[in-house]
Every structure is written in structure tokens, then in C-alpha cells.
Design a protein around this motif. Sequence first.
Motif, PDB file in Angstrom:
ATOM      1  N   LEU A 142       0.827  -1.210   0.000  1.00 29.08           N
ATOM      2  CA  LEU A 142       0.000   0.000   0.000  1.00 29.08           C
ATOM      3  C   LEU A 142       0.859   1.257   0.000  1.00 29.08           C
ATOM      4  O   LEU A 142       0.527   2.247  -0.655  1.00 29.08           O
ATOM      5  CB  LEU A 142      -0.942  -0.001   1.203  1.00 29.08           C
ATOM      6  N   TYR A 143       1.974   1.227   0.719  1.00 28.07           N
ATOM      7  CA  TYR A 143       2.870   2.380   0.723  1.00 28.07           C
ATOM      8  C   TYR A 143       3.436   2.616  -0.673  1.00 28.07           C
ATOM      9  O   TYR A 143       3.454   3.751  -1.158  1.00 28.07           O
ATOM     10  CB  TYR A 143       4.011   2.164   1.724  1.00 28.07           C
ATOM     11  N   CYS A 144       3.878   1.544  -1.323  1.00 31.18           N
ATOM     12  CA  CYS A 144       4.436   1.691  -2.676  1.00 31.18           C
ATOM     13  C   CYS A 144       3.373   2.148  -3.668  1.00 31.18           C
ATOM     14  O   CYS A 144       3.656   2.962  -4.548  1.00 31.18           O
ATOM     15  CB  CYS A 144       5.058   0.375  -3.146  1.00 31.18           C
ATOM     16  N   SER A 145       2.169   1.639  -3.546  1.00 36.57           N
ATOM     17  CA  SER A 145       1.132   2.046  -4.500  1.00 36.57           C
ATOM     18  C   SER A 145       0.668   3.473  -4.258  1.00 36.57           C
ATOM     19  O   SER A 145       0.268   4.165  -5.186  1.00 36.57           O
ATOM     20  CB  SER A 145      -0.054   1.088  -4.436  1.00 36.57           C
ATOM     21  N   ASP A 146       0.714   3.946  -3.018  1.00 37.97           N
ATOM     22  CA  ASP A 146       0.289   5.314  -2.725  1.00 37.97           C
ATOM     23  C   ASP A 146       1.379   6.345  -2.983  1.00 37.97           C
ATOM     24  O   ASP A 146       1.087   7.509  -3.198  1.00 37.97           O
ATOM     25  CB  ASP A 146      -0.167   5.439  -1.272  1.00 37.97           C
TER      26      ASP A 146
END
Length: 174
Positions: A142-146
Motif C-alpha cells: 500500500l505504501y508503494c502504491s500510494d
Amino acid sequence: MAGAAFLLLDFATDPSKLQSMNSTVLNDPLTATNSNGTAVINAMVKLYIAAALSSLSFFAMTQNIRLLVHLGYFIRAAVQTGDPEDEEVYQNFRLDIIALTDRAGIYFLIGLRSFYLLIPTVAWILGPIYLLIVSILLLSLLYCSDMVQIPGLSLDYGYQSEHQKFEENLRESV
């Protein structure tokens, strides 16, 4: 998703699988045990939590889709209704469209977050180590996608770029 639901149903209805899950719950440091050695949160409670999260996610996403479909009809009606010169009618439509969009966004937020919470909950059924591994993986994904950087696009709505321009102008003036 349907396969996971049938797998959970299989675990919930098979006594031998439920007993093996309850034995892993007794070794789980996240769930407390009573004085008689039984777990406060047993495997069936974890399955109920997973089913409730799945139902909440489904309900919220369904409401989001319903409101967005209504929004499409509402916008079409706003365009085809009344005199284009009548500003008051279009202002009322505009406020209603904004309110409907905000409600759809809230349902989408609730549905997506409950789905994201469902993934670690299912891992928690398998044990605390799986919960830790899945939580770390999910948070990193989620961090990488955000935080994907798109060239030329500022994710902070221009604050940083305006701030940098101000600093550059300040340096040039000094």
C-alpha cells in the motif's frame, strides 16, 4: 474472493479443522486465555470477524456503485432539465451532485478499508506469525502504491513546488 469464502465456510463447518484452528489459538500470544486455559477469542470468533468484514466491504462497495449509477442519471437530468440561462436551478443541481459524490466516496473508502482489513484478519486465523507477515507485506504494498511518483505531478497539490519557487525567488533577490 468466492474461493476464500468457501474455504472459510469449509473451516467453519468441519469440526476437525475447527479444533486444529482452536489449538493454534491457544498458542497465540495476541489472544488472551481464561484461567481454565480456553481462549477468549477462539477460531469461530475469528471466522465471524472475517465474515463481518467481508459483508461490510461488500455492502459498502455495493452502495458506492449504486450511488455512482444514480449520479450518472442525475447529471444527465441536470443537463437536460430547464433553461440553460437559469443559474439557480444549475446551482442546486451542482450542490446535490457534490453531496452525492461525497457520499459515494465515503462508501468507497469504507468498503476498500474493510477489504484491506479482511486480509490480515484471515491471516490472523492461521496464526500470529502469518498475521505479522501479511500485515508487513500489505503495508509495504500500500505504501508503494500510494507513493508512486508521476513525473510532473505533485501529490501535495502544488505546495512543495510553490514553496520551492518562493525560495528560489528569495535567493535571487538576495
